[in-house]
Design an enzyme around this catalytic site. Structure first.
Site, PDB file in Angstrom:
ATOM      1  N   HIS A 131       0.811  -1.218   0.000  1.00 52.29           N
ATOM      2  CA  HIS A 131       0.000   0.000   0.000  1.00 52.29           C
ATOM      3  C   HIS A 131       0.849   1.276   0.000  1.00 52.29           C
ATOM      4  CE1 HIS A 131       0.525  -0.216   4.476  1.00 52.29           C
ATOM      5  NE2 HIS A 131       0.505   1.101   4.361  1.00 52.29           N
ATOM      6  N   ASP A 161      -0.159  -7.794   1.443  1.00 50.20           N
ATOM      7  CA  ASP A 161       0.220  -6.378   1.406  1.00 50.20           C
ATOM      8  C   ASP A 161       1.752  -6.226   1.373  1.00 50.20           C
ATOM      9  OD1 ASP A 161      -0.275  -3.623   1.324  1.00 50.20           O
ATOM     10  OD2 ASP A 161      -0.008  -3.439   3.494  1.00 50.20           O
ATOM     11  N   SER A 237       5.005   2.299   7.792  1.00 52.74           N
ATOM     12  CA  SER A 237       4.557   1.201   6.946  1.00 52.74           C
ATOM     13  C   SER A 237       5.669   0.749   6.005  1.00 52.74           C
ATOM     14  CB  SER A 237       3.342   1.623   6.123  1.00 52.74           C
ATOM     15  OG  SER A 237       2.213   1.768   6.947  1.00 52.74           O
TER      16      SER A 237
END
Length: 285
Positions: A131, A161, A237
């Site tokens: 993402h 992901d 992230s």
């Protein structure tokens, strides 16, 4: 003619036997006399050693306690001189840590975002969260030595992901991270990344749970996640979750935000490295 007088005996007198020689020494005694001398020397040495040992004063209880205290004190000083695990972990992960900047279309000049990544092999492949780069018109990566390079998505694993980036240019020295094994609830962990644009930030915590499910914004859900309580925020992230040995055990994916915002509330999630590393061709762990 015969002369008078007593007759003379002209027979040869037998020779006297030669004097007898003394008997030769026994050959058996000649073979064993060196061993006897050696045994005598050993006995003498043991007597001298016993006299020296018995002449030493006996060690008292106070002497023993003093020796123990000295050794324990030296061991404590050596442990205190060692740096904390967090220092060792940070020094180990800085070289393979990467800043990822993505540019997406939309609005005036597009939308930019910042995420984290980590080099996982000598070819310079970068492991991150999908993402962070999904739908980006351009991706730029910055290495710890200041080298900047455009990058493309080499492979992706949407079910977990995870994305693998291939930079066009590598730093002069490529230092891949060390990948670790599994995690246990209660293990000490460290999250390193670039939260809110603060490059190279470290936070510490513990593994809070295993095999958790984490919902994504697109409605999908990720399973088998590591739950941890080290502080993470937007920008973390794609960054590494490490154990106290400096080994990457997961890739930070997101944080729990029941209020709908992106602020950390004490619960973070990471994809286990055994799952994430598969996208980059790493062996199962």
């Amino acid at each position: 003619m015969r002369h008078g007088g007593a007759p003379t005996d002209l027979r040869a007198t037998p020779a006297a036997p030669p004097p007898s020689e003394p008997p030769a020494p026994s050959r058996r005694w000649l073979r064993w006399w060196p061993a006897g001398v050696a045994l005598a020397l050993v006995c003498a040495a043991l007597v001298v050693l016993n006299q020296r040992v018995t002449s030493r004063p006996a060690t008292s209880e106070a002497d023993v306690n003093g020796i123990v205290d000295e050794r324990v004190g030296a061991a404590i000083e050596a442990l205190q001189a060692q740096p904390p695990a967090s220092v060792t972990v940070y020094q180990a992960i800085v070289p393979p840590l990467v800043v990822i900047e993505s540019q997406r279309p939309g609005g005036a000049g597009g939308r930019s975002g910042t995420g984290s990544g980590v080099i996982v092999n000598v070819e310079g492949d970068i492991l991150t969260s999908l993402h962070v780069v999904e739908g980006a018109a351009s991706i730029t990566v910055s290495f710890s030595d200041g080298t900047r390079s455009p990058a493309t998505i080499r492979s992706a694993d949407p079910a977990h992901d995870i994305a693998v980036l291939a930079p066009a240019r590598l730093p002069e020295v490529v230092v891949p991270a060390v990948l670790g094994g599994g995690a246990r609830v209660g293990d000490e962990v460290f999250a390193v990344g670039h939260p809110l644009g603060l490059v190279g930030s470290l936070s510490a915590g513990v593994v809070s749970g295993l095999d958790r499910s984490f919902p994504l914004a697109n409605g999908r859900s990720l399973g088998g996640m590591i739950q941890f309580d080290a502080a993470v925020n937007p920008g973390n992230s794609g960054g590494p979750l490490l154990n106290r040995n400096g080994q990457v055990i997961g890739i930070v994916t997101g944080l729990a935000n029941p209020g709908g915002d992106d602020e950390f509330i004490g619960i973070g999630f990471a994809v286990p490295i055994a799952t994430a590393g598969g996208a980059a061709g790493a062996p199962a762990r």
